[in-house]
Design an enzyme around this catalytic site. Sequence first.
Site, PDB file in Angstrom:
ATOM      1  CG  HIS A 189      21.171 -12.625  12.465  1.00 42.35           C
ATOM      2  ND1 HIS A 189      22.361 -11.937  12.456  1.00 42.35           N
ATOM      3  CD2 HIS A 189      20.229 -11.748  12.899  1.00 42.35           C
ATOM      4  CE1 HIS A 189      22.148 -10.696  12.882  1.00 42.35           C
ATOM      5  NE2 HIS A 189      20.858 -10.559  13.140  1.00 42.35           N
ATOM      6  CB  SER A 225      23.795 -38.442  -7.021  1.00 44.85           C
ATOM      7  OG  SER A 225      24.857 -39.307  -6.667  1.00 44.85           O
ATOM      8  CE1 TYR A 232      41.805  -0.243 -29.625  1.00 42.48           C
ATOM      9  CE2 TYR A 232      44.069  -0.327 -30.405  1.00 42.48           C
ATOM     10  CZ  TYR A 232      42.894  -0.962 -30.084  1.00 42.48           C
ATOM     11  OH  TYR A 232      42.794  -2.322 -30.236  1.00 42.48           O
ATOM     12  CE  LYS A 269      22.235 -35.295  -2.784  1.00 42.07           C
ATOM     13  NZ  LYS A 269      23.688 -35.253  -2.829  1.00 42.07           N
ATOM     14  CD  GLN A 274      42.551  -7.650 -30.357  1.00 50.06           C
ATOM     15  OE1 GLN A 274      42.569  -6.946 -31.364  1.00 50.06           O
ATOM     16  NE2 GLN A 274      43.342  -8.695 -30.216  1.00 50.06           N
ATOM     17  CD  GLU A 316      24.337 -27.217  -6.049  1.00 54.07           C
ATOM     18  OE1 GLU A 316      25.509 -27.574  -5.874  1.00 54.07           O
ATOM     19  OE2 GLU A 316      23.387 -28.016  -6.104  1.00 54.07           O
TER      20      GLU A 316
HETATM   21  N1  ARG Z   1      40.793  -5.712 -33.076  1.00 53.38           N
HETATM   22  C1  ARG Z   1      41.042  -4.419 -32.549  1.00 53.38           C
HETATM   23  C2  ARG Z   1      40.330  -4.276 -31.199  1.00 53.38           C
HETATM   24  O1  ARG Z   1      39.480  -5.033 -30.939  1.00 53.38           O
HETATM   25  C3  ARG Z   1      40.557  -3.377 -33.496  1.00 53.38           C
HETATM   26  C4  ARG Z   1      41.198  -2.047 -33.318  1.00 53.38           C
HETATM   27  C5  ARG Z   1      42.592  -2.095 -33.802  1.00 53.38           C
HETATM   28  N2  ARG Z   1      43.207  -0.813 -33.859  1.00 53.38           N
HETATM   29  C6  ARG Z   1      44.513  -0.697 -33.862  1.00 53.38           C
HETATM   30  N3  ARG Z   1      45.004   0.491 -33.912  1.00 53.38           N
HETATM   31  N4  ARG Z   1      45.314  -1.717 -33.789  1.00 53.38           N
HETATM   32  O2  ARG Z   1      40.652  -3.413 -30.416  1.00 53.38           O
END
Ligand code: ARG
Length: 457
Positions: A157, A278, A318, A284, A323, A291
């Site tokens: 504490h 400072s 994907y 200072k 990205q 920090e």
């Molecule tokens: N610049 C893209 C990323 O970083 C690469 C992959 C792109 N793929 C796509 N199907 N558009 O994710």
Amino acid sequence: MSEKMWAGRFTKEADATVNAFNSSISFDSRMYRQDIKGSIAHATMLGETGIIPPADSKAIVAELTNILSDLESGKLEIDPTAEDIHMFIEAVLTDRLGETGKRLHTARSRNDQVALDIRLYLRDETAEIKSLLQKLMTVLCDTAEQHADTIMPGYTHLQRAQPITFGHHLMAYAQMFLRDMTRLDDAARRMNQSPLGSGALAGTTYPIDRELTSKLLGFDRPTANSLDGVSDRDFCIELASAIAIIMTHLSRFSEEMILWCSWEFKFIELDDAFATGSSIMPQKKNPDIAELVRGKCGRVIGDTMTLLTMMKGLPLAYNKDMQEDKEAIFDAIDNVKLCLTTFIPMLETMTVYKDNMRNAAAKGFINATDCADYLVKKGMAFRDAYKITGGLVALCIEKNTDLEHLPIEDYKERSALFDNDIYTAINLETCVNNRLSQGGPSPESVKAQIKQVRETL
Ligand code: ARG
């Protein structure tokens, strides 16, 4: 380089705002080495399997090697208007090799390409962070060795609690960073699978050899599912989390350094090279670095949240959202490296004011537990001993003295078990030296802890 790879299907050029918005080259160009390395492995495999003529494979590998050295030497500059690093390098290759260059992207997608590049990049960076942690722990062990018997107050504490040694305090941090290293090892191990060959999402009909590319790139094995191979960013989240924990440890350490530097504590002083002044107050000397480390911990926690939030609603496989992974994980990596690089020499060069630590330990009755333990060792039950000692502390406060200077008569009045050896028992050195329990603050125990950490390193 202005015509898009996908121009065939489109009737219009992309709007200028779209190009800028879509582009990731400003932050993914740092993966150029990994991109080329991955392409070399892919091209080698395409040649070995006969998917492209071996002569083309050789020409591609040779030219990719040239591109790499041209980028390293500055002869080739990265085009900031390119869509991303993958498109840029492929475009340069095609520019230089014509028809042959166009064969590189056979049986590959940017989706498995980018997943591969990030893994390769993070693998290298993880090793660097690990070696910085190793350095930090060496400094911790060296400093703890010098201060294995430097007495300081231990706190709970933020109130003086029981006497410990500065070496003991430092070795607590060594344990945190040791765990951090194992977290990095874990992340690196799970990261070390090759997504190359996952294609866009559904693999490929070409007779590719994923084992070969995986081996060429130093991975343990190829990823097991092509959808997962391109849509997994666990390894980014995991590494960011491990880094956020490192930053949390550094931040707690920084907070203590900041306190210790204050006139209220004055346990340490930072070297002039690692402090700032400072603009208005001439007296200072500020612990800005500590920090800033504490402050940067916040942004790294933010990076981890960015990654988790970015991924949480994404359907397979994907999505362009992904990205956004790079800026977050790169920011976490850059900042933990920056912090460690500055924090280590700051720690190494600080001056420790042993006397101030000792004086602070002499106040606040931090040997009260030892006084109670003295009675327990003479046969009294702990709860009774606790109560009697509480009374003695109250008496000290009333008389404006401490347990060391309270006359023996006052002790004896409260319990016949007290004798002159009480003064040895509550002497701070005795209190610390006798805390021989494993992991405790005694110099002997601290030395054992240092040995354990050094051996693990
Ligand atoms: N610049 C893209 C990323 O970083 C690469 C992959 C792109 N793929 C796509 N199907 N558009 O994710």
